[in-house]
Design a protein around this motif. Structure first.
Motif, PDB file in Angstrom:
ATOM      1  N   ASP A  82       0.818  -1.214   0.000  1.00  0.00           N
ATOM      2  CA  ASP A  82       0.000   0.000   0.000  1.00  0.00           C
ATOM      3  C   ASP A  82       0.851   1.263   0.000  1.00  0.00           C
ATOM      4  OD1 ASP A  82      -2.458  -1.177  -0.121  1.00  0.00           O
ATOM      5  OD2 ASP A  82      -2.872  -1.081   2.037  1.00  0.00           O
ATOM      6  N   SER A  83       2.037   1.170   0.620  1.00  0.00           N
ATOM      7  CA  SER A  83       2.895   2.351   0.741  1.00  0.00           C
ATOM      8  C   SER A  83       4.227   2.161   0.010  1.00  0.00           C
ATOM      9  CB  SER A  83       3.148   2.663   2.224  1.00  0.00           C
ATOM     10  OG  SER A  83       3.878   3.854   2.374  1.00  0.00           O
ATOM     11  N   CYS A  84       4.210   1.381  -1.066  1.00  0.00           N
ATOM     12  CA  CYS A  84       5.439   1.143  -1.836  1.00  0.00           C
ATOM     13  C   CYS A  84       5.834   2.397  -2.612  1.00  0.00           C
ATOM     14  CB  CYS A  84       5.228  -0.022  -2.796  1.00  0.00           C
ATOM     15  SG  CYS A  84       6.678  -0.408  -3.812  1.00  0.00           S
ATOM     16  N   TYR A  85       7.047   2.876  -2.385  1.00  0.00           N
ATOM     17  CA  TYR A  85       7.500   4.109  -3.052  1.00  0.00           C
ATOM     18  C   TYR A  85       7.496   3.975  -4.562  1.00  0.00           C
ATOM     19  CZ  TYR A  85      10.627   7.575  -4.998  1.00  0.00           C
ATOM     20  OH  TYR A  85      11.160   8.564  -5.805  1.00  0.00           O
ATOM     21  N   TRP A  86       7.870   2.816  -5.081  1.00  0.00           N
ATOM     22  CA  TRP A  86       7.986   2.649  -6.530  1.00  0.00           C
ATOM     23  C   TRP A  86       6.642   2.844  -7.234  1.00  0.00           C
ATOM     24  CZ3 TRP A  86      12.819   3.156  -6.477  1.00  0.00           C
ATOM     25  CH2 TRP A  86      13.667   2.399  -5.666  1.00  0.00           C
ATOM     26  N   ALA A  87       5.537   2.652  -6.502  1.00  0.00           N
ATOM     27  CA  ALA A  87       4.206   2.786  -7.099  1.00  0.00           C
ATOM     28  C   ALA A  87       3.835   4.234  -7.366  1.00  0.00           C
ATOM     29  CB  ALA A  87       3.162   2.140  -6.192  1.00  0.00           C
ATOM     30  N   GLU A  88       4.570   5.193  -6.802  1.00  0.00           N
ATOM     31  CA  GLU A  88       4.266   6.593  -7.093  1.00  0.00           C
ATOM     32  C   GLU A  88       4.481   6.890  -8.578  1.00  0.00           C
ATOM     33  OE1 GLU A  88       6.230   9.444  -4.651  1.00  0.00           O
ATOM     34  OE2 GLU A  88       4.884   9.085  -2.944  1.00  0.00           O
ATOM     35  N   ALA A  89       5.547   6.345  -9.139  1.00  0.00           N
ATOM     36  CA  ALA A  89       5.837   6.581 -10.554  1.00  0.00           C
ATOM     37  C   ALA A  89       5.086   5.615 -11.459  1.00  0.00           C
ATOM     38  CB  ALA A  89       7.341   6.458 -10.806  1.00  0.00           C
ATOM     39  N   ILE A  90       4.949   4.359 -11.015  1.00  0.00           N
ATOM     40  CA  ILE A  90       4.272   3.323 -11.809  1.00  0.00           C
ATOM     41  C   ILE A  90       3.200   2.675 -10.934  1.00  0.00           C
ATOM     42  CG2 ILE A  90       4.552   1.265 -13.250  1.00  0.00           C
ATOM     43  CD1 ILE A  90       6.150   3.577 -14.326  1.00  0.00           C
ATOM     44  N   PRO A  91       2.007   3.255 -10.872  1.00  0.00           N
ATOM     45  CA  PRO A  91       0.956   2.679 -10.022  1.00  0.00           C
ATOM     46  C   PRO A  91       0.379   1.411 -10.621  1.00  0.00           C
ATOM     47  CG  PRO A  91       0.103   4.532 -11.264  1.00  0.00           C
ATOM     48  CD  PRO A  91       1.579   4.478 -11.550  1.00  0.00           C
ATOM     49  N   GLU A  92      -0.418   0.733  -9.821  1.00  0.00           N
ATOM     50  CA  GLU A  92      -1.055  -0.498 -10.279  1.00  0.00           C
ATOM     51  C   GLU A  92      -1.835  -0.290 -11.567  1.00  0.00           C
ATOM     52  OE1 GLU A  92      -4.659  -3.496  -8.878  1.00  0.00           O
ATOM     53  OE2 GLU A  92      -3.487  -2.449  -7.329  1.00  0.00           O
ATOM     54  N   ALA A  93      -2.503   0.858 -11.671  1.00  0.00           N
ATOM     55  CA  ALA A  93      -3.323   1.120 -12.859  1.00  0.00           C
ATOM     56  C   ALA A  93      -2.492   1.096 -14.140  1.00  0.00           C
ATOM     57  CB  ALA A  93      -4.024   2.468 -12.716  1.00  0.00           C
ATOM     58  N   ALA A  94      -1.219   1.468 -14.037  1.00  0.00           N
ATOM     59  CA  ALA A  94      -0.360   1.475 -15.219  1.00  0.00           C
ATOM     60  C   ALA A  94       0.074   0.077 -15.627  1.00  0.00           C
ATOM     61  CB  ALA A  94       0.870   2.350 -14.965  1.00  0.00           C
TER      62      ALA A  94
END
Length: 451
Positions: free
Chosen positions: A23-35
């Motif tokens: 839920d708080s993974c930094y890498w997801a800020e640039a590449i979120p699940e939706a991408a």
């Protein structure tokens, strides 16, 4: 062969395999699940080769197969990169095994040399993909630096350096404790370091997203939300069932690593041991804050001990800091481990004790009883292959093994060296689903030895 269970079982609790730990993974800020999301497989699908698992292994296999003009369908239980490939520390480095040279020589006099060459080739493989497809991965770090956590550890690095220089044909450089600050690598905990000029750090999800795009452009079909619930075999074909589809394939590659269900394939059961790893990331720090700690280098680094910490500054000045995680799976344990990681971070970097760490997440690395990865056919199942067990160093080696699995599935020689040690099927761990007890024993002994 009868179908495997419709109710996949794993050795950790459901929380571990949920979205909560990222839920708080930094890498997801640039590449979120939706991408990364892809539609689930539906209906009856026929393909030449099915790939199960959308991490680095599966995506490299799918890309190589599609570029060879093979019809390939990739299935991921959640979304590509949901597992370790989308949440690791971002180290494209040497590693992948924990076997001693003596253990590797069981596969021939050149057993250690084969593994060394494959590890260097794995880094080159990722580097070539990034260059060929123009993937912006926020690349940084010139090689990696090993930090000595004690005077005795520094003496060990001094002894290792000549052999590593010879084995990898690289200029290994020792950094004495008095020189750490000048190198921008200071911490009061470390007694020196050793620099190895192979490897680099990257943004793991940016690399993964580039692989997804390249595989689809080459012709691979990718489905998310498609957990494989059962596998059966009829004639020369394999039938994979997901909640909404039946996929018929001539050949199958299993690339689920530490997220493999115990009940997915009878042969896989007990041959892998998932272990949790936990990571935090700071907010962006100013140059003044970095200089206050005398830590300004973007080198990816780790400690030369069994219960190690691994860390690197991102190009924009955030520290990524990770270590081994918990043996139990729950929100309470996740919070407890996060506090422990933060305490270790503060001990290593006291000048940053005021710096917020807004991101914390965890995931599973994968170990084997042979202490080496496996990359090859599944015994007793014609046309079925598997790759797993990268021992916490999967960015490079999982990518490399994925490409090797593609060659094996096509029935052709592997495009690069596949060490004999990696082609040997690992034995099962004793204790079956209770084999986490081995981690408990290892952690206890590691804490004693690391002193």
């Amino acid at each position: 062969m009868t179908p495997s269970s419709q109710n996949p079982r794993r050795i950790y609790g459901d929380y571990t395999y949920s979205r909560a730990p990222i839920d708080s993974c930094y890498w997801a800020e640039a590449i979120p699940e939706a991408a990364l999301a892809h539609p689930p497989a539906r209906g009856r699908i026929t393909t030449r080769i099915a790939v199960v698992g959308g991490g680095y292994t599966g995506l490299n296999a799918a890309l190589a197969l599609a570029e060879s003009r093979a019809e390939v369908t990739l299935l991921d239980a959640e979304f590509p990169g949901f597992g370790a490939s989308g949440r690791n520390g971002g180290f494209c480095c040497l590693g992948s095994h924990r076997a001693s040279d003596a253990q590797l020589r069981k596969f021939g006099k050149d057993g250690p040399g084969e593994v060394h060459r494959a590890e260097a080739a794995a880094i080159a493989h990722v580097e070539a993909l990034i260059g060929r497809f123009g993937i912006d991965v926020d690349r940084h770090s010139q090689g990696e630096t090993v930090m000595a956590h004690s005077p005795r550890a520094m003496e060990a690095l001094r002894r290792k350096a000549p052999a590593l220089s010879r084995d990898f044909n690289a200029e290994v450089r020792l950094i004495e404790r008095a020189d750490l600050a000048a190198e921008g690598l200071y911490s009061p905990l470390w007694h020196g370091a050793m620099h190895m000029p192979l490897g680099f750090a990257l943004h793991p999800r940016k690399y993964l997203a580039g692989l997804v795009q390249a595989a689809e452009h080459a012709g691979a079909v990718i489905h998310g939300g498609s957990p494989v619930l059962s596998v059966s075999h009829t004639g020369k074909r394999h039938l994979l069932r997901t909640p909404d589809a039946e996929i018929e394939a001539e050949r199958v590659i299993f690339a689920t690593n530490g997220y493999t269900a115990e009940t997915l394939l009878p042969w896989l059961r007990g041959r892998f041991l998932p272990a949790q790893s936990s990571v935090l990331t700071t907010r962006r720090m100013t140059q003044t804050e970095l200089e206050a700690q005398s830590y300004t280098s973007r080198q990816m680094s780790y400690e030369d001990r069994r219960m190690l910490h691994y860390f690197h500054l991102t190009p924009d000045g955030r520290m990524v800091f990770g270590q081994r995680g918990a043996l139990l799976s729950s929100p309470r344990n996740e919070a407890r481990v996060a506090a422990r990681v933060r305490a270790d971070f503060d001990a290593a970097f006291p000048a940053w004790s005021h710096v917020e760490t807004p991101h914390h997440w965890s995931g599973m690395v994968c170990l084997t009883a042979s202490l080496t990865p496996y990359c090859g056919p599944v015994p007793g199942m014609d046309g079925v292959f598997a790759g797993f067990g990268y021992h916490g160093n999967g960015v490079a080696m999982a990518s490399y093994c994925g490409a090797m699995l593609a060659d094996l599935a096509l029935g052709q020689p592997t495009r690069a060296l596949l060490p004999k040690a990696f082609a040997a099927p690992p034995p099962r761990f004793p204790l079956g689903r209770f084999r986490r007890a081995f981690l408990m024993a290892e952690y206890a002994s590691a804490r004693l030895l690391d002193r």
